[in-house]
Design an enzyme around this catalytic site. Structure first.
Site, PDB file in Angstrom:
ATOM      1  N   LYS A   1     -18.415  55.054  29.910  1.00  0.00           N
ATOM      2  CA  LYS A   1     -17.911  56.301  29.320  1.00  0.00           C
ATOM      3  C   LYS A   1     -19.072  57.244  28.948  1.00  0.00           C
ATOM      4  O   LYS A   1     -18.904  58.470  28.997  1.00  0.00           O
ATOM      5  CB  LYS A   1     -17.004  55.997  28.124  1.00  0.00           C
ATOM      6  CG  LYS A   1     -15.671  55.358  28.549  1.00  0.00           C
ATOM      7  CD  LYS A   1     -14.862  56.289  29.468  1.00  0.00           C
ATOM      8  CE  LYS A   1     -13.543  55.710  29.919  1.00  0.00           C
ATOM      9  NZ  LYS A   1     -12.748  56.602  30.765  1.00  0.00           N
TER      10      LYS A   1
ATOM     11  N   TYR B   1     -18.276  48.922  28.989  1.00  0.00           N
ATOM     12  CA  TYR B   1     -17.272  49.995  28.852  1.00  0.00           C
ATOM     13  C   TYR B   1     -17.929  51.254  28.263  1.00  0.00           C
ATOM     14  O   TYR B   1     -17.741  52.363  28.779  1.00  0.00           O
ATOM     15  CB  TYR B   1     -16.089  49.540  27.984  1.00  0.00           C
ATOM     16  CG  TYR B   1     -15.042  50.627  27.861  1.00  0.00           C
ATOM     17  CD1 TYR B   1     -14.260  50.997  28.956  1.00  0.00           C
ATOM     18  CD2 TYR B   1     -14.855  51.318  26.665  1.00  0.00           C
ATOM     19  CE1 TYR B   1     -13.310  52.019  28.864  1.00  0.00           C
ATOM     20  CE2 TYR B   1     -13.912  52.339  26.560  1.00  0.00           C
ATOM     21  CZ  TYR B   1     -13.146  52.687  27.664  1.00  0.00           C
ATOM     22  OH  TYR B   1     -12.213  53.710  27.569  1.00  0.00           O
TER      23      TYR B   1
HETATM   24  P1  NDP Z   1      -3.562  52.413  30.810  1.00  0.00           P
HETATM   25  O1  NDP Z   1      -3.988  51.010  31.073  1.00  0.00           O
HETATM   26  O2  NDP Z   1      -2.196  52.631  30.244  1.00  0.00           O
HETATM   27  O3  NDP Z   1      -3.707  53.289  32.146  1.00  0.00           O
HETATM   28  C1  NDP Z   1      -4.786  53.127  33.020  1.00  0.00           C
HETATM   29  C2  NDP Z   1      -4.450  53.759  34.367  1.00  0.00           C
HETATM   30  O4  NDP Z   1      -5.577  53.584  35.242  1.00  0.00           O
HETATM   31  C3  NDP Z   1      -3.239  53.110  35.023  1.00  0.00           C
HETATM   32  O5  NDP Z   1      -2.386  54.099  35.546  1.00  0.00           O
HETATM   33  C4  NDP Z   1      -3.852  52.300  36.149  1.00  0.00           C
HETATM   34  O6  NDP Z   1      -2.966  52.266  37.268  1.00  0.00           O
HETATM   35  C5  NDP Z   1      -5.116  53.104  36.501  1.00  0.00           C
HETATM   36  N1  NDP Z   1      -6.099  52.246  37.158  1.00  0.00           N
HETATM   37  C6  NDP Z   1      -6.794  51.220  36.609  1.00  0.00           C
HETATM   38  N2  NDP Z   1      -7.544  50.617  37.563  1.00  0.00           N
HETATM   39  C7  NDP Z   1      -7.312  51.283  38.723  1.00  0.00           C
HETATM   40  C8  NDP Z   1      -7.777  51.128  40.058  1.00  0.00           C
HETATM   41  N3  NDP Z   1      -8.629  50.151  40.420  1.00  0.00           N
HETATM   42  N4  NDP Z   1      -7.323  51.987  41.007  1.00  0.00           N
HETATM   43  C9  NDP Z   1      -6.450  52.965  40.681  1.00  0.00           C
HETATM   44  N5  NDP Z   1      -5.975  53.171  39.431  1.00  0.00           N
HETATM   45  C10 NDP Z   1      -6.388  52.324  38.476  1.00  0.00           C
HETATM   46  O7  NDP Z   1      -4.665  53.029  29.825  1.00  0.00           O
HETATM   47  P2  NDP Z   1      -4.879  54.498  29.229  1.00  0.00           P
HETATM   48  O8  NDP Z   1      -3.786  55.399  29.614  1.00  0.00           O
HETATM   49  O9  NDP Z   1      -5.159  54.315  27.809  1.00  0.00           O
HETATM   50  O10 NDP Z   1      -6.235  54.900  29.946  1.00  0.00           O
HETATM   51  C11 NDP Z   1      -6.412  56.098  30.675  1.00  0.00           C
HETATM   52  C12 NDP Z   1      -7.849  56.549  30.515  1.00  0.00           C
HETATM   53  O11 NDP Z   1      -8.087  56.854  29.149  1.00  0.00           O
HETATM   54  C13 NDP Z   1      -8.902  55.521  30.908  1.00  0.00           C
HETATM   55  O12 NDP Z   1      -9.954  56.178  31.581  1.00  0.00           O
HETATM   56  C14 NDP Z   1      -9.393  54.998  29.562  1.00  0.00           C
HETATM   57  O13 NDP Z   1     -10.712  54.525  29.629  1.00  0.00           O
HETATM   58  C15 NDP Z   1      -9.284  56.242  28.723  1.00  0.00           C
HETATM   59  N6  NDP Z   1      -9.251  56.044  27.283  1.00  0.00           N
HETATM   60  C16 NDP Z   1      -8.288  55.245  26.719  1.00  0.00           C
HETATM   61  C17 NDP Z   1      -8.289  55.061  25.346  1.00  0.00           C
HETATM   62  C18 NDP Z   1      -7.320  54.174  24.666  1.00  0.00           C
HETATM   63  O14 NDP Z   1      -7.561  53.815  23.494  1.00  0.00           O
HETATM   64  N7  NDP Z   1      -6.208  53.806  25.267  1.00  0.00           N
HETATM   65  C19 NDP Z   1      -9.267  55.745  24.492  1.00  0.00           C
HETATM   66  C20 NDP Z   1     -10.218  56.544  25.204  1.00  0.00           C
HETATM   67  C21 NDP Z   1     -10.188  56.697  26.542  1.00  0.00           C
HETATM   68  P3  NDP Z   1      -2.601  50.962  38.143  1.00  0.00           P
HETATM   69  O15 NDP Z   1      -2.749  49.773  37.253  1.00  0.00           O
HETATM   70  O16 NDP Z   1      -1.201  51.212  38.600  1.00  0.00           O
HETATM   71  O17 NDP Z   1      -3.580  50.996  39.246  1.00  0.00           O
HETATM   72  C1  8X3 Z   2     -11.205  53.366  24.393  1.00  0.00           C
HETATM   73  C2  8X3 Z   2     -11.606  53.492  22.999  1.00  0.00           C
HETATM   74  O1  8X3 Z   2     -12.840  52.341  21.161  1.00  0.00           O
HETATM   75  O2  8X3 Z   2     -10.709  51.355  21.867  1.00  0.00           O
HETATM   76  O3  8X3 Z   2     -11.894  54.317  25.145  1.00  0.00           O
HETATM   77  O4  8X3 Z   2     -12.700  51.133  23.221  1.00  0.00           O
HETATM   78  S1  8X3 Z   2     -11.983  51.995  22.308  1.00  0.00           S
END
Ligand code: NDP
Ligand code: 8X3
Length: 255
Positions: free
Chosen positions: A159, A155
């Site tokens: 990133k 992961y």
């Molecule tokens: P969620 O799991 O709530 O959302 C993830 C989204 O990505 C969903 O809408 C999902 O849609 C989509 N997705 C995942 N796999 C696929 C795929 N194969 N094809 C198309 N769409 C896909 O998580 P977050 O909102 O937290 O995450 C959003 C972004 O933020 C990510 O890039 C994550 O790495 C990043 N992030 C999150 C953090 C956190 O702590 N939550 C911190 C830092 C960064 P569906 O399942 O409908 O396909």
């Molecule tokens: C997600 C942040 O630290 O929970 O990007 O993996 S962490």
């Protein structure tokens, strides 16, 4: 000042969490939205939420897996409008295995979505931006793209790759008016941990126990802020932690 009204915005991963919150906030500002994800029911719900509330915007939904390159091509070819802003948000973490315990499936899926999916859409959409000499690409990175932690080899690598791709993209587009930004959040309570722990919701909830994590709306506000700057202002990166978090693994919990 609202510089978003009437803009055409693609958001990947708009079915939950940060992507959904961002779609709702851009809708408030009068953007036309092009929302993607794999869960069609969710896409329909979000479209209804937006169009019930805002009669002056158009909302289009596209149900496909971002790891499927031909589906990505079909999506981009079907877009009738110029894309003003691309939010590469779709992403996930799977597990917290040490590198010597990683499965090939989890490794491939994280790279396929977080890195290759982001590159595919950037590669397909940026030529049109370049031809118009206009546009903004906002990639959702992570604090895990700035500092790696145990149990996050893949992961964190994906990133770190998002950070590298964003920096290269900006340099590839040097001399154009296209902006390229990263938004790098710390811990945000979304479905992220439910996905990471493969449906173990208790384990997922425990990740956010004893402190106040960021919300999807907190990050959506930053994304909107980044997008809403004047045309000559490009925020390259922004690192957002909850106040109780000082690094990916330093979290001050009450209990
Ligand atoms: P969620 O799991 O709530 O959302 C993830 C989204 O990505 C969903 O809408 C999902 O849609 C989509 N997705 C995942 N796999 C696929 C795929 N194969 N094809 C198309 N769409 C896909 O998580 P977050 O909102 O937290 O995450 C959003 C972004 O933020 C990510 O890039 C994550 O790495 C990043 N992030 C999150 C953090 C956190 O702590 N939550 C911190 C830092 C960064 P569906 O399942 O409908 O396909
Ligand atoms: C997600 C942040 O630290 O929970 O990007 O993996 S962490």
């Amino acid at each position: 000042m609202n510089r978003i009204h009437g803009k055409n915005i693609v958001i990947t991963g708009a079915t939950s969490g940060i992507g959904k919150a961002t779609a709702l906030q851009f809708g408030e500002l009068g953007a036309n939205l092009f929302l993607t994800g794999r869960r069609n029911e969710r896409l329909n719900e979000i479209k209804k939420l937006l169009t019930d509330k805002h009669t002056d915007i158009s909302v289009h939904t596209y149900c496909f897996d971002i790891t499927n390159r031909s589906a990505c091509v079909e999506f981009v070819n079907s877009l009738q409008n110029d894309v003003d802003i691309l939010i590469n948000n779709a992403g996930l973490a799977l597990g917290t295995d040490a590198v010597y315990e990683l499965s090939d499936e989890d490794t491939d899926q994280m790279f396929d979505v977080n890195v290759k999916g982001l590159i595919t859409l950037t590669r397909l959409i940026s030529p049109r931006m370049k031809a118009r000499n206009q546009g903004h690409i906002i990639n959702i990175g992570s604090t895990a793209g700035h500092e790696a932690y145990a149990g996050g080899a893949v992961y964190c690598a994906t990133k770190h790759a998002v950070k590298a791709i964003s920096e290269s993209t900006k340099k590839d587009l040097h001399g154009t008016n296209i902006r390229v930004s990263i938004v790098s959040p710390g811990m945000v309570e979304t479905e992220f941990s439910n996905v990471r722990f493969k449906g173990d919701d208790q384990k997922a909830a425990s990740v956010y126990k004893g402190f106040t994590p960021l919300t999807a709306n907190d990050i959506a506000e930053i994304i909107v802020f980044v997008a809403n700057r004047p045309e000559h202002v490009n925020i390259m990166d922004s690192i957002i932690y909850p106040v109780s978090q000082s690094s990916p693994t330093m979290i001050y919990r009450d209990e």
